[in-house]
Design an enzyme around this catalytic site. Structure first.
Site, short mmCIF file in Angstrom:
data_model
loop_
_atom_site.label_atom_id
_atom_site.label_comp_id
_atom_site.label_asym_id
_atom_site.label_seq_id
_atom_site.Cartn_x
_atom_site.Cartn_y
_atom_site.Cartn_z
N ASN A 11 75.31 21.62 79.08
CA ASN A 11 74.38 21.90 80.17
C ASN A 11 73.67 23.22 79.85
OD1 ASN A 11 73.05 22.43 82.56
ND2 ASN A 11 74.91 22.74 83.78
N TRP A 12 72.41 23.11 79.48
CA TRP A 12 71.67 24.32 79.08
C TRP A 12 71.27 25.20 80.26
CZ3 TRP A 12 67.62 22.34 74.89
CH2 TRP A 12 68.34 21.86 73.79
N LYS A 13 71.38 24.66 81.47
CA LYS A 13 70.94 25.40 82.67
C LYS A 13 69.49 25.87 82.44
CE LYS A 13 75.71 26.42 83.68
NZ LYS A 13 76.71 27.32 84.25
N HIS A 99 75.90 20.23 90.94
CA HIS A 99 76.43 21.41 90.24
C HIS A 99 76.61 22.54 91.24
CE1 HIS A 99 76.87 24.77 87.50
NE2 HIS A 99 77.16 23.89 86.55
N GLU A 101 75.97 25.56 91.08
CA GLU A 101 74.82 26.47 91.18
C GLU A 101 73.75 25.87 92.09
OE1 GLU A 101 74.33 26.89 86.97
OE2 GLU A 101 76.19 28.04 86.88
N GLU A 171 84.66 21.38 87.99
CA GLU A 171 84.22 22.72 87.58
C GLU A 171 84.64 23.73 88.64
OE1 GLU A 171 80.84 22.68 84.45
OE2 GLU A 171 79.97 22.84 86.44
N GLY A 177 81.19 30.61 83.77
CA GLY A 177 80.56 31.81 83.26
C GLY A 177 81.40 33.06 83.40
N SER A 217 83.91 27.96 81.44
CA SER A 217 84.34 28.85 80.35
C SER A 217 85.02 28.10 79.20
CB SER A 217 85.25 29.97 80.88
OG SER A 217 84.53 30.82 81.74
N GLY A 238 78.67 25.18 79.48
CA GLY A 238 77.48 25.98 79.74
C GLY A 238 77.21 26.93 78.58
N GLY A 239 77.64 28.17 78.74
CA GLY A 239 77.35 29.23 77.77
C GLY A 239 77.57 28.85 76.31
P1 13P Z 1 80.18 27.96 81.38
O1 13P Z 1 80.67 27.06 80.26
O2 13P Z 1 79.15 28.93 80.98
O3 13P Z 1 81.34 28.56 82.12
O4 13P Z 1 79.44 26.99 82.43
C1 13P Z 1 80.07 25.84 82.87
C2 13P Z 1 79.10 25.02 83.63
O5 13P Z 1 78.70 25.39 84.72
C3 13P Z 1 78.61 23.78 83.01
O6 13P Z 1 77.93 22.99 83.92
#
Ligand code: 13P
Length: 258
Positions: A11-13, A99, A101, A171, A177, A217, A238-239
């Site tokens: 997920n590149w956000k 999600h 966020e 999640e 993050g 993470s 994510g990251g």
């Molecule tokens: P991180 O891997 O950066 O913790 O993000 C997880 C995430 O929200 C994937 O959708």
């Protein structure tokens, strides 16, 4: 029991322009396992603006495309929104919904998540439905209750024969993050509870078929630990998915574990 399919979703956000996205895929293509296991599905979720370019770039690669969100209506006066038919036409097979966020910053509720799950299924996209508790909820001992209610509300009205078409991602909000992933035990507990909730909704057999991913993470160093858990069907990253080399390392671990 047959080996479950593993899904690794990046997920590149809100990262990467179209040209950065094209460069990413080009680099990743050179780093993919030489003999990829059929048991691993690789999925990229770029921002809307890069979807078509990524769809083009992955045409001859074993990679699927996902969007990060969708509106529940097919079309209409919803400025700034993107519908499921638009995503399908851009090459998506998956769409992330709910999600944390989106829930936290954009007012997403279980009711809107439910409509989005319905819209995705109606048009043949697989929703990747995110659920997870905040740190406060975990501290108050509310984790299971939060997961049950998010899942039950999001899947309200969805028939059990759609279990194979839906993906759930656990999640924990505090793990996203933060560099502080859930422990294997915390993930196992939550995944078991999510599956038990799905079994309550749909019965044991259909509930047992629902793929459940872990997210929060995840890195090349800890992915192996999560994939070693039988109840974990993959990861939402994510990251660590933003750099092709890091993401490729995660994929390599997934391929050796499947
Ligand atoms: P991180 O891997 O950066 O913790 O993000 C997880 C995430 O929200 C994937 O959708």
């Amino acid at each position: 029991m047959a080996q479950r399919q593993r899904l690794i979703v990046g997920n590149w956000k809100m990262h990467k322009t179209t040209s950065e996205a094209q460069a990413f895929v080009k680099q990743l293509a050179g780093l993919l396992p030489k003999s990829p296991s059929a048991g691993v599905t690789i999925i990229l979720a770029p921002p809307f603006t890069a979807l078509s370019a990524v769809a083009d770039a992955i045409k001859s690669l074993p990679i699927e495309l996902s969007a990060q969100d969708a509106h529940w209506e097919d079309l209409g006066a919803f400025t700034g929104e993107v519908s499921v038919p638009m995503l399908k036409n851009a090459g998506c097979r998956y769409v992330i919904v709910g999600h944390s966020e989106r829930r936290r910053y954009f007012g997403e509720t279980d009711a809107t998540v439910n409509k989005k799950v319905g819209a995705a299924l109606r048009h043949g996209l697989r929703p990747i439905l995110c659920v997870g508790e905040t740190w406060e909820q975990r501290s108050n001992g509310e984790t299971k209750q939060v997961l049950s209610s998010q899942l039950t509300d999001a899947l309200s009205g969805i028939e059990k024969d759609r279990a194979d078409d839906i993906v759930v991602a656990y999640e924990p909000v505090w793990a996203i993050g933060s560099g502080r992933p859930a422990t294997a035990e915390e993930a196992l507990d939550a995944h078991r509870h999510i599956r038990a909730t799905a079994a309550t909704l749909w019965g044991q057999e259909a509930g047992g078929r629902l793929p459940i991913l872990y997210g929060g993470s995840v890195t090349p160093d800890n992915i192996g630990e999560f994939l070693a858990i039988r109840e974990v069907d993959g990861a939402l990253i994510g990251g660590a998915c933003l750099d092709p080399a890091q993401f490729a390392k995660i994929l390599a671990v997934a391929h050796t574990n499947s």
